[in-house]
Design an enzyme around this catalytic site. Structure first.
Site, PDB file in Angstrom:
ATOM      1  N   GLY A  51      13.978  24.184 -15.031  1.00 38.68           N
ATOM      2  CA  GLY A  51      13.779  25.069 -13.881  1.00 38.68           C
ATOM      3  C   GLY A  51      15.051  25.824 -13.554  1.00 38.68           C
TER       4      GLY A  51
ATOM      5  N   ALA B 101      13.241  20.051  -8.137  1.00 36.07           N
ATOM      6  CA  ALA B 101      11.958  19.562  -7.614  1.00 36.07           C
ATOM      7  C   ALA B 101      11.274  20.703  -6.878  1.00 36.07           C
ATOM      8  CB  ALA B 101      12.177  18.389  -6.663  1.00 36.07           C
TER       9      ALA B 101
ATOM     10  N   LYS C  23       6.789  17.556  -8.593  1.00 32.56           N
ATOM     11  CA  LYS C  23       7.409  18.330  -9.658  1.00 32.56           C
ATOM     12  C   LYS C  23       6.323  18.897 -10.571  1.00 32.56           C
ATOM     13  CE  LYS C  23      10.993  16.956 -11.903  1.00 32.56           C
ATOM     14  NZ  LYS C  23      11.477  18.352 -11.884  1.00 32.56           N
ATOM     15  N   GLY C  24       6.737  19.827 -11.437  1.00 33.12           N
ATOM     16  CA  GLY C  24       5.792  20.374 -12.400  1.00 33.12           C
ATOM     17  C   GLY C  24       5.500  21.845 -12.206  1.00 33.12           C
ATOM     18  N   GLY C  25       6.211  22.458 -11.236  1.00 36.28           N
ATOM     19  CA  GLY C  25       6.045  23.900 -11.042  1.00 36.28           C
ATOM     20  C   GLY C  25       6.371  24.671 -12.306  1.00 36.28           C
TER      21      GLY C  25
ATOM     22  N   GLU D 242       9.624  15.460 -17.990  1.00 41.81           N
ATOM     23  CA  GLU D 242      10.522  15.183 -16.856  1.00 41.81           C
ATOM     24  C   GLU D 242      10.319  13.756 -16.355  1.00 41.81           C
ATOM     25  OE1 GLU D 242      11.187  19.585 -14.876  1.00 41.81           O
ATOM     26  OE2 GLU D 242       9.397  18.469 -14.335  1.00 41.81           O
TER      27      GLU D 242
ATOM     28  N   LYS E 178      13.082  23.136  -0.375  1.00 41.46           N
ATOM     29  CA  LYS E 178      12.284  22.100  -1.051  1.00 41.46           C
ATOM     30  C   LYS E 178      12.108  20.837  -0.211  1.00 41.46           C
ATOM     31  CE  LYS E 178      12.190  24.712  -4.710  1.00 41.46           C
ATOM     32  NZ  LYS E 178      12.712  24.363  -5.991  1.00 41.46           N
TER      33      LYS E 178
END
Ligand code: 5RP
Length: 231
Positions: A30, A86, A97-99, A106, A124
């Site tokens: 990210g 995050a 997470k995972g955007g 991860e 965040k």
């Protein structure tokens, strides 16, 4: 006034201070983790010796371009420190997470790490997880059936919201060759229960709730850095 990217860089630079020679490091994915990897590249060029595991092909490419030594996690057997961004974090260091679609690697890397430090700007930081749609990584086989089961798991947990395939007509494919469904839930009161329910679905590979994995966090605000947990 700093913009969000300046704040991300500030958090990343503080995390770089945690790196010592000989460490086995997990490298997040990210725009915030990118600053950390850039800084690490400079340190490696200046002679720092570390061995690193990237959490995505994107981070692998960046690290390779900076000549950061990369190794296979299986060969290392474990990691000393992982630094990652995050999408949301609450005061208990629970995360979404995972955007960036990298949640599976991860999570594998974070779970193999003695310490996982989150770096982020203060946008965040949330009181309750869920405003950011929860990513769920699913096997491509019969993924619409799996999505229906995810909807049922959400409903069993007293939640509701749209569950949409990321990328719609041209679905996003993860590094592991899976799809992502984003679950817009608004507020997740019992993340543990939701986590268990979703993981029970056969077609689900992983989800973006990171519970009990982060050990510390560095959050950059306009008025300076805030630290959470143990760094
Ligand atoms: C990727 C992630 C990222 O860490 C998360 O999306 C935060 O990204 P950014 O630092 O760009 O805000 O989980 O899968």
């Amino acid at each position: 006034m700093s913009n969000s990217d300046d704040l991300k860089k500030l958090a990343a630079l503080r995390a770089l201070e945690l790196v010592v020679p000989g460490m086995r490091l997990g490298l997040g994915t990210g725009s915030t983790a990118k600053h950390f990897v850039d800084g690490l590249g400079e340190k490696c060029a200046a002679g720092l010796e570390v061995r690193c595991v990237p959490t995505s092909e994107e981070t692998r490419k960046q690290a390779e371009g900076l000549n950061i030594p990369l190794v296979n996690l299986d060969e290392l057997g474990g990691l000393d420190l992982t630094v990652d961004g995050a999408d949301e974090m609450d005061a208990c260091l629970s995360l979404i997470k995972g955007g960036g679609a990298a949640l599976l690697r991860e999570k594998i890397v974070a779970a193999a790490s003695a310490r996982m430090i989150v770096i982020a700007d203060d946008s965040k930081l949330v009181e309750c997880l869920g405003a950011f749609p929860l990513p769920v990584e699913v096997n491509m086989f019969a993924h619409e059936t799996t999505a229906q089961m995810i909807c049922e798991a959400i409903s069993v947990n007293g939640l509701a919201g749209d569950v949409t395939l990321r990328g719609a007509e041209s679905p996003v494919e993860t590094d592991g060759g899976h799809y992502i469904y984003d679950c817009a839930l608004g507020q997740i009161d019992d993340a543990t229960s939701l986590s268990e329910e979703i993981l029970n679905i056969p077609g689900v590979v992983e989800h973006g709730l990171f519970l009990g994995l982060a050990t510390g966090a560095i959050i950059a605000t306009e008025s300076g850095l805030k630290e959470f947990g143990e760094l």
